[in-house]
Design a protein around this motif. Structure first.
Motif, PDB file in Angstrom:
ATOM      1  N   THR A 122      45.292  47.347  42.186  1.00 13.27           N
ATOM      2  CA  THR A 122      46.337  46.653  41.442  1.00 13.27           C
ATOM      3  C   THR A 122      46.185  45.150  41.565  1.00 13.27           C
ATOM      4  O   THR A 122      45.463  44.655  42.429  1.00 13.27           O
ATOM      5  N   CYS A 124      48.960  41.655  41.721  1.00  7.88           N
ATOM      6  CA  CYS A 124      50.235  41.441  42.413  1.00  7.88           C
ATOM      7  C   CYS A 124      51.055  40.424  41.628  1.00  7.88           C
ATOM      8  O   CYS A 124      50.569  39.806  40.682  1.00  7.88           O
ATOM      9  N   GLN A 142      50.211  46.212  37.722  1.00  9.59           N
ATOM     10  CA  GLN A 142      50.543  46.724  39.054  1.00  9.59           C
ATOM     11  C   GLN A 142      51.025  48.178  39.020  1.00  9.59           C
ATOM     12  O   GLN A 142      50.895  48.898  39.995  1.00  9.59           O
ATOM     13  N   THR A 148      51.369  52.886  44.531  1.00  9.17           N
ATOM     14  CA  THR A 148      50.872  52.124  45.684  1.00  9.17           C
ATOM     15  C   THR A 148      51.460  52.642  46.991  1.00  9.17           C
ATOM     16  O   THR A 148      51.186  52.080  48.057  1.00  9.17           O
ATOM     17  N   HIS A 154      44.696  51.191  49.218  1.00 13.47           N
ATOM     18  CA  HIS A 154      45.166  50.272  48.179  1.00 13.47           C
ATOM     19  C   HIS A 154      44.329  49.004  48.218  1.00 13.47           C
ATOM     20  O   HIS A 154      44.226  48.346  49.255  1.00 13.47           O
ATOM     21  N   CYS A 156      44.362  45.385  46.565  1.00 12.51           N
ATOM     22  CA  CYS A 156      45.255  44.497  45.824  1.00 12.51           C
ATOM     23  C   CYS A 156      44.562  43.153  45.603  1.00 12.51           C
ATOM     24  O   CYS A 156      44.076  42.534  46.557  1.00 12.51           O
ATOM     25  N   LEU A 207      45.013  48.907  53.596  1.00 16.02           N
ATOM     26  CA  LEU A 207      45.293  47.901  52.571  1.00 16.02           C
ATOM     27  C   LEU A 207      44.171  46.878  52.592  1.00 16.02           C
ATOM     28  O   LEU A 207      43.908  46.254  53.624  1.00 16.02           O
TER      29      LEU A 207
END
Length: 216
Positions: A122, A124, A142, A148, A154, A156, A207
């Motif tokens: 994604t 942000c 997103q 998420t 994930h 980002c 993450l």
């Protein structure tokens, strides 16, 4: 009468003798608190973000815009991801080098289907340097909040320096409070009474944040 109507009725009765306050919200609350701790250049602010993200056990990467597709492809390949969840508005160029099967963000997807997805990528809305926090607002790049929270990995992407602010008050100025905001400070984690840390309880176990600089 529904439960909602019953509760709202009780609230109205409780407020019946409360004086109406016509003071605008922006003026009703004293906001003389510190908006930023110290003075930093844009580069120093990004460095602070990277450091605080790492403190929260997020994995931080940096690249230029023309390196982003290769970066994302490498991160997915390194994890062995066979499927990647893709929000509808994500820039297609970001995944140009990805071999994994792309899974669209669909309203009808069940939690079990999302749990079988290896990774999600994604953008942000904003990132807060002082707290090492990334904020998602459900925009097309997103996707829905749950995409998420369920997959275990994930990635980002944060555009620097444009999407990075120093403090939470500065971030709030950029956000629409009516949108579904998700505030992320590192991978999902919790601790029991013995302070044993467990990751991945209510969100991704891993993450990875890509700080990308340059036009795009």
């Amino acid at each position: 009468m529904s439960s909602r109507e019953r509760i709202l009725g009780r609230v109205r009765r409780a407020l019946a003798d409360v004086r109406q306050d016509d003071t605008p919200y922006e003026q009703a609350i004293e906001r003389s608190y510190v908006r930023e701790h110290g003075e930093r250049s844009a580069e120093q602010t990004v460095d602070l973000l990277a450091g605080n993200l790492a403190d929260y056990r997020a994995i931080v990467h940096r690249c230029a815009t023309d390196e982003l597709a290769a970066m994302i492809a490498g991160l997915l390949a390194g994890r062995g991801a066979q499927t990647v969840l893709v929000p509808s508005g994500l820039d297609g160029d970001w995944l140009a080098a990805v071999d994994a099967e792309r899974v669209p963000d669909r309203a009808e997807s069940t939690p079990h289907e999302l749990d079988r997805v290896d990774s999600v990528v994604t953008a942000c809305a904003v990132a807060v340097a002082e707290t090492g926090t990334i904020v998602l607002d459900g925009s097309p790049d997103q996707g829905r909040r749950r995409i998420t929270l369920v997959p275990d990995h994930h990635i980002c992407v944060v555009r620097i320096p444009d999407q990075v602010v120093s403090s939470v008050p500065q971030a709030l100025e950029r956000l629409d409070p009516a949108r579904p905001l998700t505030w992320i400070s590192g991978p999902s984690a919790t601790s029991d009474i013995e302070l044993d840390r467990v990751e991945g309880v209510h969100g991704p176990r891993t993450l990875e944040v890509v700080l990308v600089h340059g036009p795009g």
